[in-house]
Design a protein around this motif. Structure first.
Motif, short mmCIF file in Angstrom:
data_model
loop_
_atom_site.label_atom_id
_atom_site.label_comp_id
_atom_site.label_asym_id
_atom_site.label_seq_id
_atom_site.Cartn_x
_atom_site.Cartn_y
_atom_site.Cartn_z
N GLY A 101 0.82 -1.19 0.00
CA GLY A 101 0.00 0.00 0.00
C GLY A 101 0.86 1.25 0.00
O GLY A 101 2.09 1.20 -0.17
N MET A 102 0.23 2.38 0.19
CA MET A 102 0.89 3.68 0.32
C MET A 102 0.67 4.14 1.75
O MET A 102 -0.46 4.40 2.16
CB MET A 102 0.30 4.67 -0.67
CG MET A 102 0.93 6.05 -0.63
SD MET A 102 2.49 6.20 -1.51
CE MET A 102 1.93 6.19 -3.23
N TRP A 103 1.76 4.25 2.53
CA TRP A 103 1.64 4.45 3.98
C TRP A 103 2.34 5.71 4.43
O TRP A 103 3.47 6.00 4.02
CB TRP A 103 2.18 3.23 4.72
CG TRP A 103 1.48 1.97 4.32
CD1 TRP A 103 1.96 0.97 3.53
CD2 TRP A 103 0.14 1.60 4.65
NE1 TRP A 103 1.01 -0.02 3.37
CE2 TRP A 103 -0.12 0.34 4.04
CE3 TRP A 103 -0.87 2.19 5.41
CZ2 TRP A 103 -1.34 -0.32 4.17
CZ3 TRP A 103 -2.09 1.53 5.54
CH2 TRP A 103 -2.31 0.30 4.93
N ASN A 104 1.67 6.43 5.32
CA ASN A 104 2.14 7.72 5.80
C ASN A 104 3.10 7.54 6.98
O ASN A 104 2.78 6.89 7.97
CB ASN A 104 0.92 8.55 6.24
CG ASN A 104 1.25 10.01 6.51
OD1 ASN A 104 0.66 10.62 7.39
ND2 ASN A 104 2.16 10.60 5.77
N LEU A 105 4.30 8.12 6.86
CA LEU A 105 5.23 8.23 7.98
C LEU A 105 5.31 9.70 8.31
O LEU A 105 5.68 10.51 7.45
CB LEU A 105 6.59 7.65 7.61
CG LEU A 105 7.61 7.50 8.74
CD1 LEU A 105 8.65 6.45 8.40
CD2 LEU A 105 8.32 8.81 9.09
N ARG A 106 4.99 10.09 9.54
CA ARG A 106 4.82 11.51 9.86
C ARG A 106 5.21 11.81 11.30
O ARG A 106 5.24 10.94 12.17
CB ARG A 106 3.36 11.92 9.67
CG ARG A 106 2.39 11.18 10.58
CD ARG A 106 0.95 11.63 10.43
NE ARG A 106 0.06 10.84 11.26
CZ ARG A 106 -0.58 9.74 10.86
NH1 ARG A 106 -0.43 9.33 9.61
NH2 ARG A 106 -1.37 9.07 11.68
N SER A 107 5.47 13.09 11.51
CA SER A 107 5.51 13.61 12.86
C SER A 107 4.10 13.53 13.43
O SER A 107 3.12 13.63 12.70
CB SER A 107 5.99 15.06 12.85
OG SER A 107 5.80 15.67 14.11
N GLU A 108 4.01 13.37 14.75
CA GLU A 108 2.69 13.43 15.40
C GLU A 108 2.38 14.84 15.90
O GLU A 108 1.28 15.08 16.39
CB GLU A 108 2.62 12.43 16.56
CG GLU A 108 2.27 11.02 16.14
CD GLU A 108 0.86 10.90 15.59
OE1 GLU A 108 -0.09 11.01 16.36
OE2 GLU A 108 0.71 10.73 14.37
N MET A 109 3.34 15.76 15.79
CA MET A 109 3.09 17.16 16.12
C MET A 109 2.43 17.79 14.89
O MET A 109 3.07 17.95 13.85
CB MET A 109 4.39 17.89 16.47
CG MET A 109 4.91 17.58 17.85
SD MET A 109 5.60 15.92 18.04
CE MET A 109 6.38 16.10 19.64
N TRP A 110 1.14 18.15 15.00
CA TRP A 110 0.38 18.45 13.79
C TRP A 110 0.82 19.74 13.12
O TRP A 110 0.65 19.90 11.91
CB TRP A 110 -1.11 18.43 14.09
CG TRP A 110 -1.83 17.78 12.95
CD1 TRP A 110 -2.63 18.37 12.03
CD2 TRP A 110 -1.74 16.40 12.57
NE1 TRP A 110 -3.06 17.44 11.10
CE2 TRP A 110 -2.53 16.23 11.42
CE3 TRP A 110 -1.07 15.30 13.12
CZ2 TRP A 110 -2.67 15.00 10.79
CZ3 TRP A 110 -1.22 14.07 12.49
CH2 TRP A 110 -2.00 13.93 11.34
N GLU A 111 1.38 20.67 13.84
CA GLU A 111 1.98 21.85 13.21
C GLU A 111 3.07 21.41 12.23
O GLU A 111 3.16 21.92 11.10
CB GLU A 111 2.57 22.75 14.29
CG GLU A 111 3.41 23.90 13.78
CD GLU A 111 4.06 24.68 14.91
OE1 GLU A 111 3.74 25.87 15.06
OE2 GLU A 111 4.88 24.10 15.66
N ARG A 112 3.88 20.46 12.63
CA ARG A 112 4.97 19.97 11.79
C ARG A 112 4.43 19.17 10.60
O ARG A 112 4.95 19.27 9.49
CB ARG A 112 5.93 19.12 12.63
CG ARG A 112 6.76 19.95 13.59
CD ARG A 112 7.67 19.10 14.47
NE ARG A 112 8.61 19.94 15.19
CZ ARG A 112 9.85 20.22 14.78
NH1 ARG A 112 10.30 19.71 13.65
NH2 ARG A 112 10.65 21.00 15.48
N VAL A 113 3.41 18.37 10.83
CA VAL A 113 2.80 17.63 9.72
C VAL A 113 2.27 18.59 8.67
O VAL A 113 2.54 18.45 7.47
CB VAL A 113 1.65 16.72 10.23
CG1 VAL A 113 0.94 16.05 9.07
CG2 VAL A 113 2.19 15.68 11.19
#
Length: 555
Positions: free
Chosen positions: A499-511
């Motif tokens: 699939g296509m999977w999101n790797l992200r910061s959990e700090m939403w300002e940074r996302v």
């Protein structure tokens, strides 16, 4: 053999065949997403309600259940929900991120359908569009073990969900405008627990109650935007039994750090004098300490809670060491009989050869006077056409370029690239991901679609010889990892979920300002055994909206 005996036998065989072929149970929900006035810190503001509730409805389900949720968007802007660590096996179509799905437009609805396959644990759902997470749309998602599967602790008298996190008094649209203008949203204004904030001495109703001598399960999730939270209960020990879907060795703590996006389960025994006690949540690693309390009342209690709160852990450098040592004390319970997160049955991950090492360094930039966050020099933006759709329809070159991010950040130049960020990965490779944080603030990272083994975190910078310090036996299988200031963390996982999977910061300002990427994991077989076809109800948008559907996978 008599006729009745033969009929009975045939009936039993028929029923047995039906049971073998029967699907796992379904749970159906209908959710109306609306605006409403909420006051988490006592200041009225526009919030996002689900069926009129903040926090939203709790989902209680059982391992392998099929979850069907029809979401009606009655906001004035597009909306999506993601399912906070629940793995969508072969099904990134339901992940609820802007890289995989067209958002639900105002006045429209979309029905999510996913299965909590081979999973147990504590999770929460939340919005991924705009700054909606700062307004609500958040709720608990509890996945219980099936009755036939023994759990490594006695059934508690009750379960309580604690959705705790920092909060801003500015509305979500104001916060979004601040970010759109290239500025930081700054420090939060307070901390809320289940939509409320309380001070010591406030005359309020208890948030939970306990009967003497009984044991309760507290499922605690940090649903905030920026701050790590320390959780403690006045006069009571906390026994950790589950962390992000994995049963743990049952260590006992006076207090426990819960970082942004993380969930865990604590057993609390009501073994103190019957009266009121304060539940305390306070910020960690923040220049301006914030805290809130809630009252826990014994059912036959006599007397108020003591105003003397249990102290928080040490701050500054000592605080980082304290929290880092607590992380190292978390161990996976390898003897627990329960659904195990993927990779399935991987008790010996430390003996698997690493096929790829990806080192990710977070950073921030001022570009044209505006703030951006990046990973290895690439700051992600969401295009109008979701990345997964562009790839599935065979037109990725119209939307994005693979591998703008390099596995080794030292090969990147000093100029930041603002573009959709997709890393191409090989199906079923066993990869090592290093998160290196050169900044003064703590980071938390999430990987959708997978659980990974969180094998190490240390101060300083990573180098290959640091592998000798990895926990290669019983590191907890989880989907979030914190990285302390000027420190690094290492995780390992098998990319076995196409699939296509999101790797992200959990700090939403940074996302929102670019600290995220997508990992494309394609099965060379292009088979239904590895990935589902696009759902019939999946909306199309962008350049693929008028294109014919590709030939479906068949076997």
């Amino acid at each position: 053999m008599g006729n009745m005996t033969l009929v009975t036998l045939l009936l039993c065989l028929s029923l047995g065949a039906m049971m073998v072929q029967a699907e796992d149970p379904y749970l159906f929900f209908e959710w109306n997403v609306t605006y409403g006035t909420i006051t988490p810190l006592g200041v009225p503001q526009q919030g996002i309600l689900i069926n009129g509730q903040f926090p939203g409805p709790r989902i209680n389900c059982t391992s392998n259940n099929n979850i069907v949720i029809n979401v009606f968007n009655k906001l004035d802007e597009p909306f999506l929900l993601t399912w906070g660590g629940v793995q969508q096996r072969k099904n990134s179509w339901q992940d609820g991120t802007l890289g995989t799905m067209c958002p639900i437009l105002p006045g429209k609805n979309f029905t999510y359908h996913f299965q909590v396959k081979d999973q147990i644990g504590s999770f929460f759902y939340f919005p991924t569009t705009a700054l909606h997470r700062a307004a609500g749309g958040i709720g608990a998602l509890n996945v219980h073990s099936r009755d036939l599967i023994p759990v490594p602790f006695d059934r508690p008298a009750d379960e309580y969900n604690v959705l705790v996190g920092d909060w801003y008094n500015k509305g979500h649209k104001t916060l979004k405008n601040i970010l759109d203008n290239g500025r930081s949203i700054g420090r939060p204004d307070g901390i809320q627990i289940n939509g409320k904030s309380t001070k010591v001495g406030d005359n309020v109703e208890p948030i939970f109650s306990m009967e003497p001598s009984k044991t309760y399960r507290y499922r605690v999730c940090n649903v905030g935007l920026k701050y790590s939270i320390n959780f403690r209960i006045q006069g009571h020990a906390l026994k950790l039994v589950e962390l992000e879907g994995a049963h743990t060795i049952q260590n006992v703590y006076d207090s426990i750090d819960v970082h942004v996006g993380q969930c865990l389960s604590l057993l609390v025994n009501a073994n103190q004098e019957p009266k009121d006690y304060y539940l305390v949540a306070s910020s960690r690693f923040s220049k301006k300490p914030l805290s809130t309390v809630g009252i826990i009342r014994y059912t036959n209690g006599k007397g108020p809670a003591s105003p003397l709160l249990p102290p928080p852990p040490p701050e500054n450098t000592g605080g980082i060491a304290w929290s880092m040592n607590q992380f190292r004390s978390f161990r996976w319970n390898l003897t627990a009989s329960a659904a195990r997160p993927n990779p399935q049955g991987s008790y010996h991950y430390g003996k698997i050869n690493i096929t790829r090492t990806i080192k990710l360094v977070n950073s921030n930039y001022q570009i044209g006077g505006k703030l951006r966050f990046a990973i290895n020099g690439v700051s992600h933006v969401d295009p109008p056409t979701p990345l997964k759709l562009a790839e599935y329809f065979g037109v990725p070159e119209k939307i994005f370029q693979y591998n703008l991010i390099k596995d080794d950040p030292s090969s990147a130049n000093n100029q930041v690239i603002i573009a959709p960020s997709v890393v191409n990965a090989t199906f079923r490779n066993f990869v090592e991901i290093i998160f290196e944080n050169h900044e003064k603030t703590i980071q938390t990272w999430n990987l959708d679609g997978y659980s990974f083994f969180a094998v190490a975190t240390e101060p300083g910078t990573w180098s290959p010889e640091k592998r000798k310090n990895y926990n290669l036996l019983d590191a907890v299988s989880r989907h979030n990892i914190q990285v302390y200031p000027r420190s690094w963390a290492a995780v390992m996982t098998t990319l076995d979920n196409a699939g296509m999977w999101n790797l992200r910061s959990e700090m939403w300002e940074r996302v929102y300002l670019g600290q995220q990427l997508y990992i494309s994991v394609l099965s060379p077989e292009r088979s239904l055994r590895d990935e589902y076809n696009i759902p019939d109800n999946h909306p199309l948008c962008g350049v693929v909206e008028k294109l014919p559907l590709p030939a479906p996978y068949t076997a």
